[in-house]
Design an enzyme around this catalytic site. Sequence first.
Site, PDB file in Angstrom:
ATOM      1  N   GLU A 182       0.841  -1.207   0.000  1.00  8.87           N
ATOM      2  CA  GLU A 182       0.000   0.000   0.000  1.00  8.87           C
ATOM      3  C   GLU A 182       0.872   1.252   0.000  1.00  8.87           C
ATOM      4  OE1 GLU A 182      -0.128  -2.461   2.194  1.00  8.87           O
ATOM      5  OE2 GLU A 182      -2.052  -3.474   1.877  1.00  8.87           O
ATOM      6  N   ASN A 242       3.847   1.433  -1.373  1.00  7.26           N
ATOM      7  CA  ASN A 242       4.392   1.545  -2.734  1.00  7.26           C
ATOM      8  C   ASN A 242       3.390   2.251  -3.653  1.00  7.26           C
ATOM      9  OD1 ASN A 242       6.477  -0.029  -1.741  1.00  7.26           O
ATOM     10  ND2 ASN A 242       5.733  -1.931  -2.660  1.00  7.26           N
ATOM     11  N   TYR A 271       9.655 -12.352   6.274  1.00  6.81           N
ATOM     12  CA  TYR A 271       9.073 -11.281   7.103  1.00  6.81           C
ATOM     13  C   TYR A 271       9.355 -11.458   8.588  1.00  6.81           C
ATOM     14  CZ  TYR A 271       5.860 -10.911   3.060  1.00  6.81           C
ATOM     15  OH  TYR A 271       5.309 -10.797   1.820  1.00  6.81           O
ATOM     16  N   ARG A 279       7.056  -9.731  11.086  1.00 11.26           N
ATOM     17  CA  ARG A 279       5.957  -8.772  11.205  1.00 11.26           C
ATOM     18  C   ARG A 279       4.837  -9.257  12.121  1.00 11.26           C
ATOM     19  NH1 ARG A 279       4.061  -8.676   4.934  1.00 11.26           N
ATOM     20  NH2 ARG A 279       2.963  -6.831   5.632  1.00 11.26           N
ATOM     21  N   ASN A 282      -2.995  -9.490  -3.985  1.00 10.73           N
ATOM     22  CA  ASN A 282      -1.644  -9.654  -3.413  1.00 10.73           C
ATOM     23  C   ASN A 282      -1.550 -10.897  -2.525  1.00 10.73           C
ATOM     24  OD1 ASN A 282       0.424  -8.007  -4.223  1.00 10.73           O
ATOM     25  ND2 ASN A 282      -0.202  -6.277  -2.969  1.00 10.73           N
ATOM     26  N   LYS A 306      -2.750  -8.680 -14.472  1.00 10.69           N
ATOM     27  CA  LYS A 306      -1.360  -8.352 -14.833  1.00 10.69           C
ATOM     28  C   LYS A 306      -0.692  -9.625 -15.327  1.00 10.69           C
ATOM     29  CE  LYS A 306      -1.454  -6.913 -10.662  1.00 10.69           C
ATOM     30  NZ  LYS A 306      -1.074  -6.595  -9.273  1.00 10.69           N
ATOM     31  N   GLY A 310       2.308  -8.287 -20.469  1.00  9.22           N
ATOM     32  CA  GLY A 310       1.437  -7.110 -20.475  1.00  9.22           C
ATOM     33  C   GLY A 310       0.285  -7.242 -19.500  1.00  9.22           C
ATOM     34  N   GLY A 318       3.808  -4.894  -9.639  1.00  9.04           N
ATOM     35  CA  GLY A 318       2.341  -4.860  -9.585  1.00  9.04           C
ATOM     36  C   GLY A 318       1.824  -3.605  -8.892  1.00  9.04           C
ATOM     37  N   ASP A 319       2.541  -3.135  -7.880  1.00  5.49           N
ATOM     38  CA  ASP A 319       2.113  -1.910  -7.178  1.00  5.49           C
ATOM     39  C   ASP A 319       2.334  -0.694  -8.079  1.00  5.49           C
ATOM     40  OD1 ASP A 319       1.592  -3.505  -4.977  1.00  5.49           O
ATOM     41  OD2 ASP A 319       3.594  -3.192  -4.136  1.00  5.49           O
TER      42      ASP A 319
HETATM   43  N1  LIG Z   1       9.955  -8.454 -17.049  1.00  2.00           N
HETATM   44  C1  LIG Z   1       9.096  -7.461 -17.336  1.00  2.00           C
HETATM   45  N2  LIG Z   1       9.278  -6.701 -18.440  1.00  2.00           N
HETATM   46  C2  LIG Z   1       8.440  -5.703 -18.745  1.00  2.00           C
HETATM   47  N3  LIG Z   1       7.342  -5.390 -18.020  1.00  2.00           N
HETATM   48  C3  LIG Z   1       7.093  -6.135 -16.922  1.00  2.00           C
HETATM   49  C4  LIG Z   1       7.943  -7.196 -16.517  1.00  2.00           C
HETATM   50  N4  LIG Z   1       7.437  -7.748 -15.387  1.00  2.00           N
HETATM   51  C5  LIG Z   1       6.325  -7.037 -15.094  1.00  2.00           C
HETATM   52  N5  LIG Z   1       6.101  -6.073 -16.011  1.00  2.00           N
HETATM   53  C6  LIG Z   1       4.986  -5.120 -16.064  1.00  2.00           C
HETATM   54  O1  LIG Z   1       4.501  -4.915 -14.754  1.00  2.00           O
HETATM   55  C7  LIG Z   1       3.138  -5.379 -14.658  1.00  2.00           C
HETATM   56  C8  LIG Z   1       2.925  -6.007 -13.308  1.00  2.00           C
HETATM   57  O2  LIG Z   1       3.817  -7.098 -13.150  1.00  2.00           O
HETATM   58  P1  LIG Z   1       3.331  -8.514 -12.640  1.00  2.00           P
HETATM   59  O3  LIG Z   1       2.406  -9.106 -13.647  1.00  2.00           O
HETATM   60  O4  LIG Z   1       4.570  -9.272 -12.319  1.00  2.00           O
HETATM   61  O5  LIG Z   1       2.503  -8.101 -11.352  1.00  2.00           O
HETATM   62  P2  LIG Z   1       2.361  -8.789  -9.950  1.00  2.00           P
HETATM   63  O6  LIG Z   1       2.244 -10.262 -10.156  1.00  2.00           O
HETATM   64  O7  LIG Z   1       1.298  -8.100  -9.211  1.00  2.00           O
HETATM   65  O8  LIG Z   1       3.784  -8.414  -9.329  1.00  2.00           O
HETATM   66  P3  LIG Z   1       4.257  -8.226  -7.808  1.00  2.00           P
HETATM   67  O9  LIG Z   1       3.159  -8.736  -6.897  1.00  2.00           O
HETATM   68  O10 LIG Z   1       5.519  -9.045  -7.741  1.00  2.00           O
HETATM   69  O11 LIG Z   1       4.527  -6.770  -7.637  1.00  2.00           O
HETATM   70  C9  LIG Z   1       2.932  -6.316 -15.843  1.00  2.00           C
HETATM   71  O12 LIG Z   1       1.571  -6.322 -16.238  1.00  2.00           O
HETATM   72  C10 LIG Z   1       3.854  -5.717 -16.890  1.00  2.00           C
HETATM   73  O13 LIG Z   1       3.198  -4.685 -17.594  1.00  2.00           O
HETATM   74  O1  LIG Z   2       4.961  -8.539   0.760  1.00  2.00           O
HETATM   75  C1  LIG Z   2       4.535  -7.639   1.473  1.00  2.00           C
HETATM   76  O2  LIG Z   2       3.851  -7.865   2.459  1.00  2.00           O
HETATM   77  C2  LIG Z   2       4.810  -6.255   1.177  1.00  2.00           C
HETATM   78  O3  LIG Z   2       3.930  -5.448   1.330  1.00  2.00           O
HETATM   79  C3  LIG Z   2       6.173  -5.866   0.672  1.00  2.00           C
HETATM   80  C4  LIG Z   2       6.310  -5.525  -0.784  1.00  2.00           C
HETATM   81  O4  LIG Z   2       6.714  -4.162  -0.896  1.00  2.00           O
HETATM   82  C5  LIG Z   2       5.097  -5.808  -1.612  1.00  2.00           C
HETATM   83  O5  LIG Z   2       4.828  -7.170  -1.503  1.00  2.00           O
HETATM   84  C6  LIG Z   2       5.253  -5.514  -3.062  1.00  2.00           C
HETATM   85  O6  LIG Z   2       4.015  -5.779  -3.700  1.00  2.00           O
END
Ligand SMILES: Nc1ncnc2c1ncn2[C@@H]1O[C@H](COP(=O)(O)OP(=O)(O)OP(=O)(O)O)[C@@H](O)[C@H]1O
Ligand SMILES: O=C(O)C(=O)C[C@H](O)[C@H](O)CO
Length: 344
Positions: free
Chosen positions: A54, A56, A122, A124, A184, A244, A249, A276-277
């Site tokens: 949150e 982030n 963690y 926490r 998440n 995501k 993409g 993702g954030d």
């Molecule tokens: N290797 C990469 N190259 C380019 N863009 C990426 C890459 N990885 C992630 N992205 C971009 O970031 C977005 C979010 O990433 P991802 O799908 O990994 O989200 P997430 O699973 O919520 O990630 P996290 O929880 O680890 O922050 C993707 O939809 C894509 O647009």
């Molecule tokens: O994993 C967690 O609990 C966090 O909030 C730390 C990271 O900054 C977060 O996962 C990134 O999405």
Amino acid sequence: MVDLRMDDFRSSTNRECGTKAFLLAGEALGLFVAHDRGDLATVRHFSSSVAGAELNVAIGLSRLGQRALFLSKVGDDPVGRKIRLKLQSNQISDKYLFKLDNRRTGLMMKSRVSEGDPEVVYWRHDSAASTIAPMDIREVDFDEIKAIHMTGILPALSDSCLEAAYEMVDIAKRNNIFLSFDPNVRISLWKDERMMRSRLNDFCSKADLVIPGRGEAAFLSQKDSLAAMGSFFIKNGARFVIIKDGVKGAYLTDGKHETYVSAFIVESVVDTVGAGDGFAAGVLSALAEGLPFARALERGCAIGAIQTQSESDNDGLPNSEELTNFIESHLQLQLREGNEIEQN
Ligand SMILES: Nc1ncnc2c1ncn2[C@@H]1O[C@H](COP(=O)(O)OP(=O)(O)OP(=O)(O)O)[C@@H](O)[C@H]1O
Ligand SMILES: O=C(O)C(=O)C[C@H](O)[C@H](O)CO
């Protein structure tokens, strides 16, 4: 590409909503990122920063010119102070960052890897933020809130955090406040996987916009195509779903239309955590500016890609100028590659 717009998410050109804020409530943690690859037990040097899904998103929104309020609790310790400084240096009000004398701020460690996701550990349990409760949420002046972004981490932290998360949902519904939800999924924070799935699906069903990662969407829906996952969340009650899709993409559906926006190409990935954030901050800021969903997804993909190039969970998040430069230079890169393919 379908040009979807979220008509009822009032644009920042509307004077009243332009001054209103996004609300994010959750746990901010001290983060220690390993300098060297390998087992965390053998790493000698770490860099310290702060993390938390949150937090982030709040930083990402604020850097893009949106007002963000962050609600949390920290201990009376250096990590708590570091979190407060982080808010201040990102123009995020600390009025809802409550300090407790009898609890510590949570911590996490993150390994460094050559590919794939790093190991995250963690400290926490019983942290200051785990005592967030409905009464803390009721401290917020909801007249100044235009949207709430929640993640599935807050409800996992403790019973009182779960109740606080439901309190936010109820207030959002009663006051017609836009609610987005990123599940998440953090299995290690829940007592039981079945309960986790059912709770997270319950929150998804109450949100205007659900933003899971592809693996999370598959886990929650038990489906294997993007279309089937999307319709699962829509049938459950969400109005819009963005899935995501990592390096490929992101996919969007409202149950009637669907669209897919390609990721930006980056040369090297340093750390995927926080992509993702960053993506959520990009999408939400664009929607708040009144941009159509296709542009919002493009912005989300750009910030997700930028975030993969930074070891910190939020230091790489761009301001508007950095974002524009990235989108322009990386679109050119894609065009150049396309042209080369055509010429061959
Ligand atoms: N290797 C990469 N190259 C380019 N863009 C990426 C890459 N990885 C992630 N992205 C971009 O970031 C977005 C979010 O990433 P991802 O799908 O990994 O989200 P997430 O699973 O919520 O990630 P996290 O929880 O680890 O922050 C993707 O939809 C894509 O647009
Ligand atoms: O994993 C967690 O609990 C966090 O909030 C730390 C990271 O900054 C977060 O996962 C990134 O999405």
